[in-house]
Design a protein around this motif. Structure first.
Motif, short mmCIF file in Angstrom:
data_model
loop_
_atom_site.label_atom_id
_atom_site.label_comp_id
_atom_site.label_asym_id
_atom_site.label_seq_id
_atom_site.Cartn_x
_atom_site.Cartn_y
_atom_site.Cartn_z
N HIS A 159 -5.90 -2.60 3.86
CA HIS A 159 -5.19 -2.28 2.62
C HIS A 159 -5.97 -2.76 1.40
O HIS A 159 -5.80 -2.21 0.30
CB HIS A 159 -3.79 -2.88 2.64
CG HIS A 159 -2.91 -2.26 3.68
ND1 HIS A 159 -1.72 -2.82 4.11
CD2 HIS A 159 -3.03 -1.09 4.38
CE1 HIS A 159 -1.16 -2.05 5.02
NE2 HIS A 159 -1.94 -1.00 5.21
N LEU A 203 -6.74 -0.49 -1.68
CA LEU A 203 -6.52 -0.95 -3.05
C LEU A 203 -7.76 -0.70 -3.90
O LEU A 203 -7.64 -0.18 -5.03
CB LEU A 203 -6.18 -2.45 -3.04
CG LEU A 203 -6.13 -3.15 -4.39
CD1 LEU A 203 -5.09 -2.51 -5.31
CD2 LEU A 203 -5.85 -4.64 -4.21
N PHE A 209 1.72 2.63 -3.53
CA PHE A 209 0.70 3.13 -4.46
C PHE A 209 1.01 4.57 -4.88
O PHE A 209 0.91 4.92 -6.05
CB PHE A 209 -0.69 3.07 -3.83
CG PHE A 209 -1.21 1.68 -3.56
CD1 PHE A 209 -0.53 0.55 -4.00
CD2 PHE A 209 -2.39 1.50 -2.86
CE1 PHE A 209 -1.02 -0.73 -3.75
CE2 PHE A 209 -2.89 0.24 -2.61
CZ PHE A 209 -2.20 -0.88 -3.04
N GLN A 228 -8.08 -10.15 -4.11
CA GLN A 228 -7.61 -9.28 -5.19
C GLN A 228 -8.12 -9.75 -6.55
O GLN A 228 -8.41 -8.92 -7.43
CB GLN A 228 -6.08 -9.20 -5.16
CG GLN A 228 -5.59 -8.43 -3.93
CD GLN A 228 -4.08 -8.30 -3.88
OE1 GLN A 228 -3.50 -7.30 -4.32
NE2 GLN A 228 -3.42 -9.32 -3.35
N HIS A 282 0.83 -6.34 4.81
CA HIS A 282 -0.53 -6.19 4.30
C HIS A 282 -1.56 -6.38 5.42
O HIS A 282 -1.63 -7.44 6.05
CB HIS A 282 -0.82 -7.20 3.20
CG HIS A 282 0.16 -7.17 2.07
ND1 HIS A 282 0.78 -6.01 1.63
CD2 HIS A 282 0.64 -8.17 1.27
CE1 HIS A 282 1.58 -6.30 0.63
NE2 HIS A 282 1.52 -7.59 0.39
N SER A 284 0.82 -1.22 0.00
CA SER A 284 0.00 0.00 0.00
C SER A 284 0.85 1.27 0.00
O SER A 284 0.45 2.28 -0.59
CB SER A 284 -0.94 -0.01 1.20
OG SER A 284 -0.21 -0.03 2.41
N PHE A 295 -1.90 -1.53 -9.40
CA PHE A 295 -1.93 -1.53 -7.94
C PHE A 295 -2.20 -2.94 -7.44
O PHE A 295 -3.10 -3.63 -7.94
CB PHE A 295 -3.03 -0.61 -7.40
CG PHE A 295 -2.88 0.83 -7.79
CD1 PHE A 295 -1.79 1.58 -7.37
CD2 PHE A 295 -3.85 1.45 -8.57
CE1 PHE A 295 -1.66 2.91 -7.74
CE2 PHE A 295 -3.73 2.78 -8.93
CZ PHE A 295 -2.63 3.51 -8.52
#
Length: 271
Positions: free
Chosen positions: A82, A86, A52, A122, A78, A49, A68
């Motif tokens: 986060h 994201l 970014f 993700q 993480h 993070s 990202f």
């Protein structure tokens, strides 16, 4: 200094950590050297993070493509929140992909269950926002393929591919391109060189992973995107094909991998 859509085909570094601390104080020169070597664009994945903002700064200064994501090697950094951060960046800052994400069963001490939880979340975000993914895959090809089948995403790139031909075919069937770079420069990397020589042309992209995966001719210094020119020459030699033809195909492949239209005047890669 900024990367701009080119009127003709040129090389694209599909995986380059330009924001890495190894390049502090040298980035302008590194980008200039890459451009002088015929590199027309690079894709910069984030890793946690805190990076970014660095990715956004690199895009602002150099015009590079960015992604990202939360990299599995940085697992201890993480936090659950986060993932929310994201998602905010995916919504607000128009990256070309989600990445670098994946699984790493090579580095000791990384909790496999937590890695898989983060990968799943993700992948869900990539599917939600219709974005391709940039995959980190080390000793985890079959496990990642399992999750990709469960959570389909719009393709992407399996970075630094080093699996079997069967695994390569499975990624290709799911719409992925496979990244080749520095490891291909070592004559002892027989499986990787064989894959680079024999996989379908339309499935390939080039990368450096700079500053990592140093090539055979520069093992004592950070890898840089300018090395991509030599990687293209190696791949052309392995495939026994014209360098310009290869460059045109890789150019088109990389645009396809991140779901972007080719610059005006460029046709689709016919393989």
């Amino acid at each position: 200094m900024r990367f701009q859509p080119a009127p003709g085909c040129c090389l694209i570094d599909s995986h380059c950590h330009l924001d890495a601390p190894e390049f502090d104080g040298q980035r302008d020169a590194i980008v200039a050297a890459a451009q002088a070597a015929g590199i027309g664009q690079l894709l910069l994945p984030s890793i946690h993070s805190d990076s970014f903002a660095d990715s956004l700064a690199m895009r602002q200064r150099y015009g590079c493509w960015i992604a990202f994501g939360l990299h599995p090697i940085y697992l201890q950094r993480h936090m659950d929140e986060h993932l929310q951060l994201l998602e905010q960046h995916l919504q607000q800052h128009a990256p070309v992909a989600v990445g670098e994400i994946g699984l790493d069963y090579y580095v000791p001490g990384l909790d496999a269950t937590r890695q898989e939880q983060l990968l799943v979340e993700q992948l869900k975000l990539a599917r939600k926002y219709n974005l391709p993914v940039l995959l980190h895959v080390r000793r985890a090809q079959d496990r990642i393929l399992k999750y990709l089948r469960q959570i389909p995403v719009p393709g992407g790139i399996a970075h630094a591919f080093n699996g079997s031909r069967q695994q390569a075919d499975a990624f290709i069937q799911l719409g992925f391109k496979l990244g080749f770079g520095g490891a291909m420069s070592y004559s002892g990397s027989r499986r990787i060189r064989e894959l680079a020589a024999t996989l379908p042309l339309e499935a390939l992209v080039l990368e450096t992973d700079a500053p990592d995966i140093r090539p055979q001719w520069a093992t004592q210094q950070p890898n840089t995107p300018a090395n991509l020119q030599k990687f293209a020459m190696i791949m052309a030699e392995l495939r026994n094909m014209d360098l310009n033809t290869l460059t045109a195909a890789l150019w088109s492949n990389t645009y396809q991998a991140v779901g972007l239209a080719l610059p005006s005047g460029q046709g689709d890669n016919k393989g």
